[in-house]
Design an enzyme around this catalytic site. Structure first.
Site, PDB file in Angstrom:
ATOM      1  N   SER A  26      32.913  84.453  23.876  1.00 56.88           N
ATOM      2  CA  SER A  26      32.350  83.213  24.408  1.00 56.88           C
ATOM      3  C   SER A  26      33.060  82.706  25.659  1.00 56.88           C
ATOM      4  O   SER A  26      32.546  81.805  26.333  1.00 56.88           O
ATOM      5  CB  SER A  26      32.405  82.149  23.314  1.00 56.88           C
ATOM      6  OG  SER A  26      33.740  82.019  22.864  1.00 56.88           O
ATOM      7  N   GLY A  44      38.384  88.223  26.071  1.00 57.74           N
ATOM      8  CA  GLY A  44      38.668  87.144  25.112  1.00 57.74           C
ATOM      9  C   GLY A  44      39.497  87.673  23.951  1.00 57.74           C
ATOM     10  O   GLY A  44      39.876  88.845  23.914  1.00 57.74           O
ATOM     11  N   ASP A 100      40.399  86.731  19.440  1.00 60.84           N
ATOM     12  CA  ASP A 100      40.208  85.855  18.281  1.00 60.84           C
ATOM     13  C   ASP A 100      41.482  85.074  17.974  1.00 60.84           C
ATOM     14  O   ASP A 100      41.424  83.939  17.499  1.00 60.84           O
ATOM     15  CB  ASP A 100      39.787  86.691  17.059  1.00 60.84           C
ATOM     16  CG  ASP A 100      38.429  87.340  17.307  1.00 60.84           C
ATOM     17  OD1 ASP A 100      37.473  86.589  17.530  1.00 60.84           O
ATOM     18  OD2 ASP A 100      38.346  88.581  17.323  1.00 60.84           O
ATOM     19  N   LYS A 132      41.299  91.133  17.737  1.00 60.08           N
ATOM     20  CA  LYS A 132      40.034  91.176  18.455  1.00 60.08           C
ATOM     21  C   LYS A 132      39.005  91.893  17.589  1.00 60.08           C
ATOM     22  O   LYS A 132      39.367  92.600  16.656  1.00 60.08           O
ATOM     23  CB  LYS A 132      40.206  91.919  19.790  1.00 60.08           C
ATOM     24  CG  LYS A 132      41.039  91.094  20.779  1.00 60.08           C
ATOM     25  CD  LYS A 132      41.142  91.728  22.150  1.00 60.08           C
ATOM     26  CE  LYS A 132      39.856  92.104  22.786  1.00 60.08           C
ATOM     27  NZ  LYS A 132      38.875  91.031  22.935  1.00 60.08           N
ATOM     28  N   GLY A 189      36.071  90.079  16.486  1.00 57.68           N
ATOM     29  CA  GLY A 189      35.208  89.106  15.797  1.00 57.68           C
ATOM     30  C   GLY A 189      33.749  89.322  16.154  1.00 57.68           C
ATOM     31  O   GLY A 189      32.840  88.981  15.389  1.00 57.68           O
ATOM     32  N   GLY A 190      33.511  89.915  17.317  1.00 59.41           N
ATOM     33  CA  GLY A 190      32.145  90.246  17.736  1.00 59.41           C
ATOM     34  C   GLY A 190      31.871  91.742  17.646  1.00 59.41           C
ATOM     35  O   GLY A 190      30.890  92.227  18.220  1.00 59.41           O
ATOM     36  N   GLU A 246      36.545  97.532  23.828  1.00 57.41           N
ATOM     37  CA  GLU A 246      37.531  96.631  24.442  1.00 57.41           C
ATOM     38  C   GLU A 246      38.893  97.307  24.552  1.00 57.41           C
ATOM     39  O   GLU A 246      39.596  97.153  25.553  1.00 57.41           O
ATOM     40  CB  GLU A 246      37.656  95.349  23.615  1.00 57.41           C
ATOM     41  CG  GLU A 246      36.440  94.467  23.724  1.00 57.41           C
ATOM     42  CD  GLU A 246      36.519  93.258  22.840  1.00 57.41           C
ATOM     43  OE1 GLU A 246      35.859  92.260  23.164  1.00 57.41           O
ATOM     44  OE2 GLU A 246      37.210  93.295  21.811  1.00 57.41           O
TER      45      GLU A 246
END
Ligand SMILES: O=C[C@H](O)[C@H](O)[C@H](O)COP(=O)(O)O
Length: 258
Positions: A42, A97, A99, A109, A111-112, A118
């Site tokens: 986000s 980004g 988490d 990382k 969460g998505g 990544e």
């Protein structure tokens, strides 16, 4: 998905994300950088927004590498040139980004469910930078992001990996289920994701845990990123930005005005 970020006033958390993203872009995406990795989550739309604001002249010679479907859409919608890590295995800078981030810049990382790509883009980058709002700034991983360590697994192996995760200290590890679809979340790579919570003792030193999980047959990638980031930028509610550096230094700076 569209890049347009609404003109209505942003909530405090959205403002914090924007502050982190804009500051990190201003400091780390320099005119000489031609291959740029765009992460997921986000906060990343604000990264792309700030890069676009650097202008067409600087962006015309650049190529942007996405970490998944979301960032690919952001790049395309912003009319930036899209590339792939297959063509560009060396990246000047990747901004992503997270988490949760600890004092040593270890991150959770995924969460998505984007953590495999990544991590490839983080490793490919000369400089890997994290951007997030103040809620992700932690001492120990697992304090605020309690859902567990995201573990991407080959679908046919998920039950065995789940059982092994239960045995190595995550009795509540669960297959991640989709919200608007019956059945599991399927990653951009066609795999399943298990969320494996571990106690604070294990999370305090995440590198051995990362190695242990990664050794389980059927695991594709683990959402623990250890010793990878150069810096993490956290937007705060008061308009300042906290910057945690890989050497332990912490700066408190004013965010950009426009
Ligand atoms: O898989 C997703 C990524 O690791 C994201 O960067 C992470 O989940 C943070 O996302 P958000 O900013 O939406 O919380």
């Amino acid at each position: 998905m569209t890049l347009t970020i609404s003109k209505v006033p942003l909530s405090a958390i959205e403002e914090a994300k924007k502050l982190a993203a804009w500051t990190a872009v201003d400091k780390h995406v320099l005119p000489e950088h031609k291959v740029i990795g765009i992460g997921s989550g986000s906060t990343v739309p604000y990264v792309v927004e700030r890069i676009v604001a650097q202008g067409p002249e600087v962006n015309k010679d650049r190529v942007f590498i996405p970490t998944g479907f979301q960032s690919k859409e952001l790049i395309v919608d912003a009319h930036l040139s899209l590339g792939d890590v297959e063509q560009y295995p060396i990246i000047d800078v990747t901004i992503d980004g997270a988490d949760e981030v600890d004092t040593e810049l270890n991150c959770i990382k995924g969460g998505g469910a984007c953590h495999l790509r990544e991590k490839v883009l983080a490793e490919a980058a000369d400089t890997w930078i994290i951007v997030a709002d103040y809620r992700k700034n932690s001492q120990v991983l697992g304090t605020t992001y309690t859902q567990g360590v995201p573990v991407e697994v080959a679908p046919f192996a998920y039950a065995k990996v789940l059982q092994n995760l239960h045995h190595i200290g995550s009795p509540n590890a669960k297959l991640r289920l989709a919200k608007m679809k019956a059945g599991p979340v399927v990653s951009d790579n066609g795999n399943f994701v298990i969320d494996a919570p571990f106690d604070a003792e294990k999370m305090k030193d995440p590198y051995p845990l990362l190695a242990q999980i990664k050794m389980l047959t059927g695991v594709v990638e683990v959402g623990l990123f250890c010793h990878m980031a150069k810096a993490a930028y956290f937007g705060n509610q008061d308009g300042s930005v906290t910057v945690k550096w890989h050497d332990g230094k912490v700066d408190q700076i004013a965010g950009p005005q426009s």
